[in-house]
Structure formats: C-alpha cells, structure tokens
Motif scaffolding. Structure first.
Motif, short mmCIF file in Angstrom:
data_model
loop_
_atom_site.label_atom_id
_atom_site.label_comp_id
_atom_site.label_asym_id
_atom_site.label_seq_id
_atom_site.Cartn_x
_atom_site.Cartn_y
_atom_site.Cartn_z
N ILE A 154 70.86 90.15 18.90
CA ILE A 154 71.07 91.60 18.77
C ILE A 154 71.81 92.08 20.02
N LEU A 155 72.95 92.72 19.82
CA LEU A 155 73.65 93.35 20.95
C LEU A 155 73.17 94.79 21.05
N PHE A 156 72.71 95.16 22.24
CA PHE A 156 72.24 96.53 22.47
C PHE A 156 73.21 97.20 23.44
N ASP A 157 73.99 98.15 22.94
CA ASP A 157 74.99 98.88 23.73
C ASP A 157 76.15 97.98 24.18
N THR A 158 77.24 98.63 24.63
CA THR A 158 78.46 97.87 24.90
C THR A 158 79.12 98.24 26.23
N LEU A 175 76.39 87.55 15.77
CA LEU A 175 75.38 88.59 16.00
C LEU A 175 74.75 88.93 14.65
N ASP A 176 73.46 89.23 14.68
CA ASP A 176 72.83 89.70 13.44
C ASP A 176 73.12 91.18 13.22
N PHE A 177 73.04 91.94 14.30
CA PHE A 177 73.45 93.33 14.25
C PHE A 177 73.56 93.89 15.67
N VAL A 178 74.06 95.12 15.73
CA VAL A 178 74.29 95.80 17.01
C VAL A 178 73.51 97.11 16.97
N VAL A 179 73.01 97.52 18.11
CA VAL A 179 72.37 98.84 18.22
C VAL A 179 73.10 99.61 19.31
N ILE A 180 73.55 100.81 19.00
CA ILE A 180 74.12 101.70 20.01
C ILE A 180 73.08 102.79 20.26
N SER A 181 72.64 102.89 21.52
CA SER A 181 71.52 103.79 21.81
C SER A 181 71.89 105.26 21.66
N HIS A 182 73.09 105.63 22.15
CA HIS A 182 73.50 107.03 22.07
C HIS A 182 74.99 107.14 22.32
N ARG A 183 75.50 108.34 22.18
CA ARG A 183 76.95 108.54 22.12
C ARG A 183 77.68 108.49 23.45
N HIS A 184 76.99 108.40 24.56
CA HIS A 184 77.67 108.46 25.85
C HIS A 184 78.63 107.27 26.06
N GLY A 185 79.74 107.56 26.77
CA GLY A 185 80.79 106.57 26.97
C GLY A 185 80.34 105.33 27.71
N ASP A 186 79.31 105.45 28.57
CA ASP A 186 78.88 104.27 29.33
C ASP A 186 78.03 103.31 28.49
N HIS A 187 77.89 103.62 27.18
CA HIS A 187 77.17 102.74 26.25
C HIS A 187 78.04 102.34 25.07
N GLY A 230 81.67 102.08 25.41
CA GLY A 230 83.02 101.72 25.87
C GLY A 230 83.53 100.39 25.34
N GLY A 231 82.63 99.45 25.02
CA GLY A 231 83.07 98.13 24.54
C GLY A 231 83.08 98.00 23.03
N LEU A 232 82.86 99.10 22.31
CA LEU A 232 82.78 99.01 20.84
C LEU A 232 84.10 98.52 20.22
N THR A 233 85.22 98.99 20.73
CA THR A 233 86.51 98.59 20.17
C THR A 233 86.73 97.09 20.39
N TYR A 234 86.37 96.58 21.58
CA TYR A 234 86.48 95.14 21.84
C TYR A 234 85.55 94.35 20.90
N LEU A 235 84.33 94.82 20.76
CA LEU A 235 83.38 94.15 19.85
C LEU A 235 83.96 94.07 18.44
N LEU A 236 84.52 95.18 17.96
CA LEU A 236 85.05 95.21 16.59
C LEU A 236 86.28 94.32 16.44
N SER A 237 87.02 94.10 17.52
CA SER A 237 88.17 93.20 17.44
C SER A 237 87.71 91.76 17.18
N THR A 287 85.15 109.50 12.61
CA THR A 287 84.76 108.72 13.79
C THR A 287 86.00 108.01 14.32
N VAL A 288 86.01 107.69 15.61
CA VAL A 288 87.15 106.96 16.17
C VAL A 288 87.10 105.48 15.79
N TRP A 289 86.01 105.04 15.14
CA TRP A 289 85.93 103.65 14.65
C TRP A 289 85.72 103.68 13.13
#
Ligand SMILES: [Zn+2]
Ligand SMILES: [Zn+2]
Length: 299
Positions: A62-66, A87-99, A101-108, A159-161
């Motif tokens: 499980i990836l928690f935040d990025t 990964l089985d799944f990802v959890v993003i804790s909240h909308r702040h940029g410091d959590h 920021g790596g979502l676009t890289y993860l999705l690539s 959403t931007v993603w």
C-alpha cells in the motif's frame, strides 16, 4: 521430494547471509518504509518537506501519500528500489501539495491503480456533487435559471488527474480484510473543513495507524479509529504539532502514552522538532525513529 531434501540440506550448511531470501520462509514482509520526509540521514536520498510511505502487510503493498515534488519522489523511490507498478492500492491522506506531488509520476508507472482519497465537494480528486445545494426560483425566466431550469441531479467536479481511478471516501470504510480508512474533518482555522483519511491496519497486537498530517487532530483520528479496534498498538506519520506551544505538546505526548496507551510511536513529517523531543522523552525505548529511508518492521 529427494531434490527438495537436498536443497534444504545444502542451505543448512550455508551462512545465513548467503541463503537466498525466498528460502528464508513464507511470511510476507510486515514493514513500513519512509519514502519522503524532511529529516533522515540515509545516504542517497533527498530530503524535502512532505510525506510518503510504503506499507507492506498481510501480503499487501500500500502506498500512502506521494510527497511534495514529483522528481524528488521518483528519485527516492528508485534509490530505495521500490516497484510502484506492484501496488494493491494507494491512499492519499488529504489534498495538500506535500502529499499529492508525486501522483502524476505514480500514474505514469501505474495508471490503473486504485487510489483512495477523501471526498470533498468540488475537491481536488473530482467526484459527484449533488445539486441540492442550488435553491431554485421558478419565477425567473428560463434564460436566468441554471441549466434553463432543468437542473441535473448531480454535477461532476473535475480533477487534474482525470484518468486516475479515484475511490472517494468520507466515512470509516474497510477496504480489505483487516485494512480500513478512517475519515475525519479538520475544525482548525487555516485547514477548516479539510477532509483527511488515515490508514488503519488490524494486527494481533492492536491497530497500526498511519496518518498524513493529522489536521483534524491526532486524538480526533484515534477516537475515530476506535470503531475499528479498541487498542492502538503503533502510530506512524505527521502529528501536525510543528507550531504548537510546548505546554500543549506535553499534554498530547502524555495523552498518547497514558490515555491512548500506544505501545510504539513512529512520528514523522509535520510532527515538529519540539514534539519529536517531547515524544522521545515520553516514550523512551518505545519511540521508533522514522526518518526518510527508515524501514520499520511491524510486530
Ligand atoms: Zn497537510
Ligand atoms: Zn503535510
């Protein structure tokens, strides 16, 4: 069968360090690896403000935040030889940029992965918005009315993603056996109404709780986690005490030790330097160092 016995015999003569890892046993890893944080002394990794962790437990990854910066996140993940395609799944804790920021890289690397994120109306992660928020006035001519007077039952927030497989959560949800998301909302000025998800694992020793920033307050999150188990064994992540006065920090450190009776605490990110100090004093040997690059076994 004879071949199997021969292999076992050979391995028993080898020093432990030479035994191939898969032969050491069938138990899957149970550990937390800190992929992103602003403190830590492990060589080859880049410190930056933000948080990300890989949680391996019960055969799941499980990836928690990025983290904050996608390039730094990518470099740290590569340096730690973490395969984000598995990964089985990802959890993003909240909308702040410091959590996030790596979502676009993860999705690539892993465009199809399921990503749990907090539900917020017109929030960063998209999702439906009920149009019951619009109060109608039927006396107006159609051209002055929203959608000419025929409002759809639901609006879709962008959403931007847009291609990401977000699953939006706003209540305590078990997402796999023994794995739950706890949803809380901040009442603190500055982050008022911010929704935050925390990851909770049910282990034989009690709950392991992983938090992002604890904007709703760590005790509010622990209270909400109680619905999933009565004892919190270990706590990871940011407790958001960076600017909290010492007296309040001491109060929270005592509460975590004496009221919540945490067995272990592994604070990071926005916990803050004075709180690292107070928690280390309160927990002694039960304080687990969790800087960037730390690999913490779960017991
Ligand atoms: Zn935050
Ligand atoms: Zn943060």
């Amino acid at each position: 069968m004879r071949l199997a016995c021969a292999v076992v015999g050979l391995i028993s003569l080898m020093p432990a360090s030479l035994v191939p890892a898969p032969m050491m046993g069938d138990a899957p890893p149970a550990r937390v690896t800190i992929l992103y944080d602003a403190f830590g002394d492990r060589a080859g990794l880049e410190r930056d403000w933000g948080f990300a962790a890989l949680i391996e437990y019960g055969g799941r990854r499980i990836l928690f935040d990025t983290g904050n910066n996608g390039d730094v996140f990518a470099r740290n993940v590569r340096a730690l030889k973490i395969d984000l395609r598995r990964l089985d799944f990802v959890v993003i804790s909240h909308r702040h940029g410091d959590h996030t920021g790596g979502l676009t890289y993860l999705l690539s690397l892993n465009p199809g992965v399921r990503i749990y994120a907090p539900y917020e109306r017109f929030g960063l992660f998209g999702g439906p918005v009920p149009t019951t928020i619009i109060r109608p006035d039927t006396s107006l001519p159609a051209r002055m009315r929203y959608f000419g007077g025929t409002v759809p039952t639901e609006l879709s927030s962008s959403t931007v993603w847009p291609r990401a497989h977000f699953v939006l959560v706003d209540t305590l949800t078990e997402i796999a056996p023994g794995v739950a998301l706890v949803s809380t909302v901040s009442r603190t000025p500055g982050t008022l109404e911010l929704h935050e998800l925390s990851l909770v694992l049910r282990t034989p020793e009690g709950l392991v709780v992983i938090v992002g920033c604890s904007h709703p307050g760590i005790e509010t999150i622990l209270e909400a986690s109680r619905a999933y188990g009565d004892h919190v064994h270990e706590l990871f992540g940011g407790l958001h005490l960076v600017a909290t006065p010492d007296s309040e920090i001491e109060h929270i450190a005592s509460a975590l030790r004496d009221h919540w009776r945490l067995d272990l605490i592994a604070p990071g990110h926005c916990t803050g330097e004075p709180a690292f100090d107070a928690l280390a004093r309160a927990f002694g040997r039960r304080y687990v160092y969790a800087g960037l690059g730390s690999v913490i076994e779960l017991h």
